[in-house]
Design a protein around this motif. Sequence first.
Motif, PDB file in Angstrom:
ATOM      1  N   LEU A 158       0.864  -1.168   0.000  1.00 20.72           N
ATOM      2  CA  LEU A 158       0.000   0.000   0.000  1.00 20.72           C
ATOM      3  C   LEU A 158       0.900   1.216   0.000  1.00 20.72           C
ATOM      4  N   LEU A 227      -1.212  -0.542  -4.741  1.00 17.10           N
ATOM      5  CA  LEU A 227      -2.542  -0.791  -4.181  1.00 17.10           C
ATOM      6  C   LEU A 227      -2.626  -2.062  -3.345  1.00 17.10           C
ATOM      7  N   PRO A 229      -2.585  -4.619  -0.418  1.00 13.54           N
ATOM      8  CA  PRO A 229      -2.663  -4.560   1.042  1.00 13.54           C
ATOM      9  C   PRO A 229      -1.540  -5.345   1.708  1.00 13.54           C
TER      10      PRO A 229
ATOM     11  N   ARG B 260      -8.235  -2.891   3.397  1.00 14.66           N
ATOM     12  CA  ARG B 260      -7.169  -1.904   3.208  1.00 14.66           C
ATOM     13  C   ARG B 260      -7.181  -1.474   1.766  1.00 14.66           C
ATOM     14  N   GLY B 261      -6.772  -0.259   1.508  1.00 11.83           N
ATOM     15  CA  GLY B 261      -6.700   0.136   0.126  1.00 11.83           C
ATOM     16  C   GLY B 261      -6.577   1.627  -0.026  1.00 11.83           C
ATOM     17  N   TYR B 282      -6.301   6.654   2.306  1.00 13.40           N
ATOM     18  CA  TYR B 282      -5.913   5.283   2.561  1.00 13.40           C
ATOM     19  C   TYR B 282      -6.760   4.678   3.665  1.00 13.40           C
ATOM     20  N   ARG B 283      -7.218   3.475   3.416  1.00  7.67           N
ATOM     21  CA  ARG B 283      -7.898   2.713   4.447  1.00  7.67           C
ATOM     22  C   ARG B 283      -6.961   1.659   5.000  1.00  7.67           C
ATOM     23  N   THR B 284      -6.860   1.528   6.290  1.00  7.09           N
ATOM     24  CA  THR B 284      -6.051   0.462   6.878  1.00  7.09           C
ATOM     25  C   THR B 284      -6.857  -0.197   7.985  1.00  7.09           C
ATOM     26  N   GLY B 285      -7.852  -0.945   7.574  1.00 12.50           N
ATOM     27  CA  GLY B 285      -8.732  -1.591   8.538  1.00 12.50           C
ATOM     28  C   GLY B 285      -8.263  -2.995   8.891  1.00 12.50           C
ATOM     29  N   ASP B 286      -9.128  -3.754   9.489  1.00 13.51           N
ATOM     30  CA  ASP B 286      -8.794  -5.094   9.950  1.00 13.51           C
ATOM     31  C   ASP B 286      -8.660  -6.074   8.789  1.00 13.51           C
TER      32      ASP B 286
ATOM     33  N   ALA C 289      -7.400 -10.123  12.292  1.00 16.41           N
ATOM     34  CA  ALA C 289      -6.158  -9.420  12.626  1.00 16.41           C
ATOM     35  C   ALA C 289      -6.470  -7.930  12.642  1.00 16.41           C
ATOM     36  N   PRO C 290      -6.604  -7.366  13.832  1.00 19.33           N
ATOM     37  CA  PRO C 290      -7.022  -5.962  13.900  1.00 19.33           C
ATOM     38  C   PRO C 290      -5.941  -5.026  13.369  1.00 19.33           C
ATOM     39  N   ALA C 291      -6.388  -3.956  12.750  1.00 21.88           N
ATOM     40  CA  ALA C 291      -5.454  -2.917  12.319  1.00 21.88           C
ATOM     41  C   ALA C 291      -4.886  -2.232  13.558  1.00 21.88           C
TER      42      ALA C 291
END
Lengths: 365, 365, 365, 365
Positions: A158, A227, A229, B260-261, B282-286, C289-291
């Motif tokens: 990313l 892009l 992850p 994520r993305g 940017y998304r950085t989730g679980d 897996a949590p961010a």
Amino acid sequence: MERRRFGLAVIGAGYWGPNLVRTAQLTEGVRLDYLCDLDISRAKRVLGDYSTVRATNSLDEVLADPEVAAVAIATPAATHLHVARAALAAGKHVLVEKPLAANLSDGIDLVEQAEAAGLVLMLDHTYCYTPAVAHLRELVRGGGIGTVQYVDSVRINLGLVQSDVDVLWDLAPHDLSVFLSVLPDDVTPVAVAAHGADPIGAGRACVGHLTLELSNGAIAHVHVNWLSPTKIRTMVFGGSTHTVVWDDLNPTQRLSIYNRGVDRKTEDELGADARAQTIVSYRTGDMVAPALPEREALRGVMTEFAASITEGRRPLTDGWSGVRVLSILESASASLDEGGVFMPIMTVNENANDFILSEREEANA
Amino acid sequence: MERRRFGLAVIGAGYWGPNLVRTAQLTEGVRLDYLCDLDISRAKRVLGDYSTVRATNSLDEVLADPEVAAVAIATPAATHLHVARAALAAGKHVLVEKPLAANLSDGIDLVEQAEAAGLVLMLDHTYCYTPAVAHLRELVRGGGIGTVQYVDSVRINLGLVQSDVDVLWDLAPHDLSVFLSVLPDDVTPVAVAAHGADPIGAGRACVGHLTLELSNGAIAHVHVNWLSPTKIRTMVFGGSTHTVVWDDLNPTQRLSIYNRGVDRKTEDELGADARAQTIVSYRTGDMVAPALPEREALRGVMTEFAASITEGRRPLTDGWSGVRVLSILESASASLDEGGVFMPIMTVNENANDFILSEREEANA
Amino acid sequence: MERRRFGLAVIGAGYWGPNLVRTAQLTEGVRLDYLCDLDISRAKRVLGDYSTVRATNSLDEVLADPEVAAVAIATPAATHLHVARAALAAGKHVLVEKPLAANLSDGIDLVEQAEAAGLVLMLDHTYCYTPAVAHLRELVRGGGIGTVQYVDSVRINLGLVQSDVDVLWDLAPHDLSVFLSVLPDDVTPVAVAAHGADPIGAGRACVGHLTLELSNGAIAHVHVNWLSPTKIRTMVFGGSTHTVVWDDLNPTQRLSIYNRGVDRKTEDELGADARAQTIVSYRTGDMVAPALPEREALRGVMTEFAASITEGRRPLTDGWSGVRVLSILESASASLDEGGVFMPIMTVNENANDFILSEREEANA
Amino acid sequence: MERRRFGLAVIGAGYWGPNLVRTAQLTEGVRLDYLCDLDISRAKRVLGDYSTVRATNSLDEVLADPEVAAVAIATPAATHLHVARAALAAGKHVLVEKPLAANLSDGIDLVEQAEAAGLVLMLDHTYCYTPAVAHLRELVRGGGIGTVQYVDSVRINLGLVQSDVDVLWDLAPHDLSVFLSVLPDDVTPVAVAAHGADPIGAGRACVGHLTLELSNGAIAHVHVNWLSPTKIRTMVFGGSTHTVVWDDLNPTQRLSIYNRGVDRKTEDELGADARAQTIVSYRTGDMVAPALPEREALRGVMTEFAASITEGRRPLTDGWSGVRVLSILESASASLDEGGVFMPIMTVNENANDFILSEREEANA
């Protein structure tokens, strides 16, 4: 008595500049005098509250200072040409971030300007100064994997979507500079095909694939992606006797050298019956992961810059290495524009100072 | 009282045949009658000393047996056409290993022959029957990753160099059949560019790269390689809301779904100043790794084959799925011959039973 | 106008001191005044050629400076007591590396000295300030894994064999401080058994195993090892509903929360027949897996130190947390001396300021 | 003409029996005659619809058949003694699953019964027949890692909670049998301490830790766990010159041999000053992952069983190897009962046929 040191200014306090500042302060023979940024408050923030290094927003002030012998340029790519030209004109040695310039022609101009002035022009191809690449270089160029059969590099995660360059110009210089450093002199890229996609509407390719045809018929492939992850940074050099895998994200086993592969038997080795059937055999030998020193690559960059200035010699990653990377990138962009066809790569003949469009052998012959 | 079972013969006792033999014996509704191989001693060796299944070297004997309702063909690729034709002509349902035939035209002929005779013709696209692909299919087609932005598949290891097909025809059918199974109906391959290399002089490509242009502008890339000392089997479907990674060699975490993305902000969301600068966020989730059942894929293949015969319906991976894979492979081979240019992929319109050369949108527009 | 900052001195320029120096310079509210080391040239080397921070070899000078409100102690473990006592006597707040002191009694004295003087005494239990442990703490204490069933920690790699402490005192404080931070208030260590070995003749245990009996009957195990060629840093909290694994060396998936486990059915749920046979069932649900934010733990330590001083409150890892770790270590050493028998752990009751030898429930009852 | 084969019966068609059935059918020299299970329908189900092997629920029938020369016992642990005794009494050679018997005394009786009758009694210590353990054995016993300094084994995953044995008796025999196979003759377990916990109320330990004191002062540790959501199977043999790590779940790199470690300098090598300070040095050499053949361990078990019968010799994992494992397990259970104190391990002196309680050196001396 202190050892003699030359004065250095770092230009640009953005993403990479702070690393140059930190490293310069640790390098013998270097005396960091300035950090220069158009936004002086950013420069001050980088230096912090405890530093004796001067912050400035005036490139002119820096270049006019006779104590400054060299500059390290970490400004946005589009400004490299202007800043480097001014620095060379002021008689300063130059270390510049990749890419050297926004196009091949400008890059060549810069190198010629430096040569005419007798100044060092060095590219910060940081990966070339990692212990892993040093080992790879010695191994591959020294014949340790036999002849090169294929090369594969994946550099995805990313990443920061850039506003001025596509993913090929942003990330592939890392791969290409390592290829050029590691491959034997007689294995050179002669043509490149590029594919890219911009699925998020960023206005430039965010996913890219390069296929390089090498002069010995092998292919090298590069996958770069802003892009993804997941983060992958692997490079494989497949050879006729061994294959070496570099996994930069595995600190305890960065290099793995496999004595595994497929051999073709020559007809002489085979009886008449076997000839029709068995054409290959398989080796499945041991794997060796060589011990590598722990050493920060950027320290090596700065040390080489200082040494090349002091010793009056070319650095390992001199201007021509930057020109060679530009040459491939420019052909890659042309291929992208032409729907992915192979485009020849201009051969840079640094000795004659002239540049020859390689007569490319037919791909996939 | 025993449930009704239909008679099955496995044709070919080489690499894959033994797996079909083992699986057929475990499948309800199937009664394994024969294992047929030109080399009867090989068939006997596969069956072992304790089996009541008949070994034979006569395809005619098998096809003439009215108790045999279906055959599963695991002979060399070049013979698929001949064996399948004979089986269909004898009124047997057919399960055939990939590729369906050696070229697109033959494949279409076979499918039409089966349709005319009202017989099941099924492809053993084994991966499509893994729990992982079943989950991927539901996720991606159900909108669980948003719109598809890119697809990337790597299938490399020290593989058996084939004497009759190149690495693309040998390995890529796995990737392509999964693509076709998982991608939504409105995301279809429209063009393909192929690069390959034969660094060991095997007479055919041992390293291959496919770049597929999808109908929504995204690209899908496939890297297949017989020469790699390391084994990788990963497939990534990057989407606008999530990205899913399938690592088939990680039995405890085969699927990883990342929230994520990179998002592009639309201009409406941005103020005037921001518009010039910030175009992405940017998304950085679980990450979620869904629990998957442990189930052997080939059992699923055999069960689906039996069910489609019993229920008189098309199997999930029917003849057309094999034709679609052939269509891509044939275009890939054409691209390889033409130096890697994109070649359009013939769209197979199974309802109308006619085949249309897609009007391909310009690549990399 | 500058925000108010308090003066800080770092004592000790060896292994960890440079990290405190770097971090202090980045922390709001802190003004780094001194780096103090008996070897002043070492202090100067750490500060480098560009720093305005003063180097000194005089602790007295530092403690006499009224501008210095706090000290951070990174001297050898054996000197912690002396330096911390002097600093507290001089009215300075104290941040100290683990272990707090060389024995429990000295540790308690220090805490009481700080409390009497109304000064902050904080332990640099760095791991407690990682985003991973913050998440673990909230998860486990918040009931997110159900009741704690077992804990397992492995911390092994080729480590620096210490000359003054064994591997338990060197490494286990990391594990123990995290246990104490993450476990619910009603799950406390009541006894410990320790095994160790010194296979290289170093004069102290280089390989160590701790088994802690927890107050709810569960066990926690710690494996520490200076001799391992591979590096592992994992901690598992197994619970009745979920299990969470912390792998500190996997930066992209540090925490994995599994909805997997074994459930015992209560007799009410079972019929008479089942009661005899089936006593357990298995859950195999998804993994998440949590961010986690990317944040340097030591920055969090320094920020908490500054905040606790400014706000006049106890820090998260106050002196008592150091005392509790000492209490376990001292019992562990006693167990080591006694051949590995379980030794009770003194319960530290910080409110009453008295210390009670826990009435330990019988192990393995 | 067929090679001579001896008749075999497999007793028990539960978890492991089917593997013995499959393997026996593939083993030269073996003729599988029966599968025997109290539940004949289970035996039939295992054999399937295509087998010529006889299913029976009568052990007497099997033992009365003069064509049957040997039995392989895969019944529940509690019945091993009864079935094995009957088989030996009937003059049959015996292959038995671990554990050999429910206690040491019964195990010794069985071995003596077999010796008196001149029959083979072999333990199915499957792991001892993996290519990895064969390599480990040659390496460690051959001096390839120098002297053994520590051993560490982890065998955890979501396992079947057994109704008759605890996790130590269920899983640790794997680790212990490998230890006994790999360690040099002069490095033997002399005492064991065991800790366990039953956090789910299963009525027996579900999490277990064994610490073995070895005769050379080193310690070996075993962690077994039925409750872990993640699966780990690693074993480490740390030596004075090399350390070898066996990761059974990494099929492409099962063994990793590290030339890394900590050396103590002897006083002779050190000058007076150094003697006080530097007592250790560190090696960080290459790592080698040897190529291992792909070979199913259970095939090796069956082949060894057949060979030992045919050749009239002791098998590699003879009855005494099972007795030695029982000896450790029994001491471990005693330690568990005694709160984790070290319990001596009875030394089995197979030549003299007597058994000596080892005079154990003091632990942690």
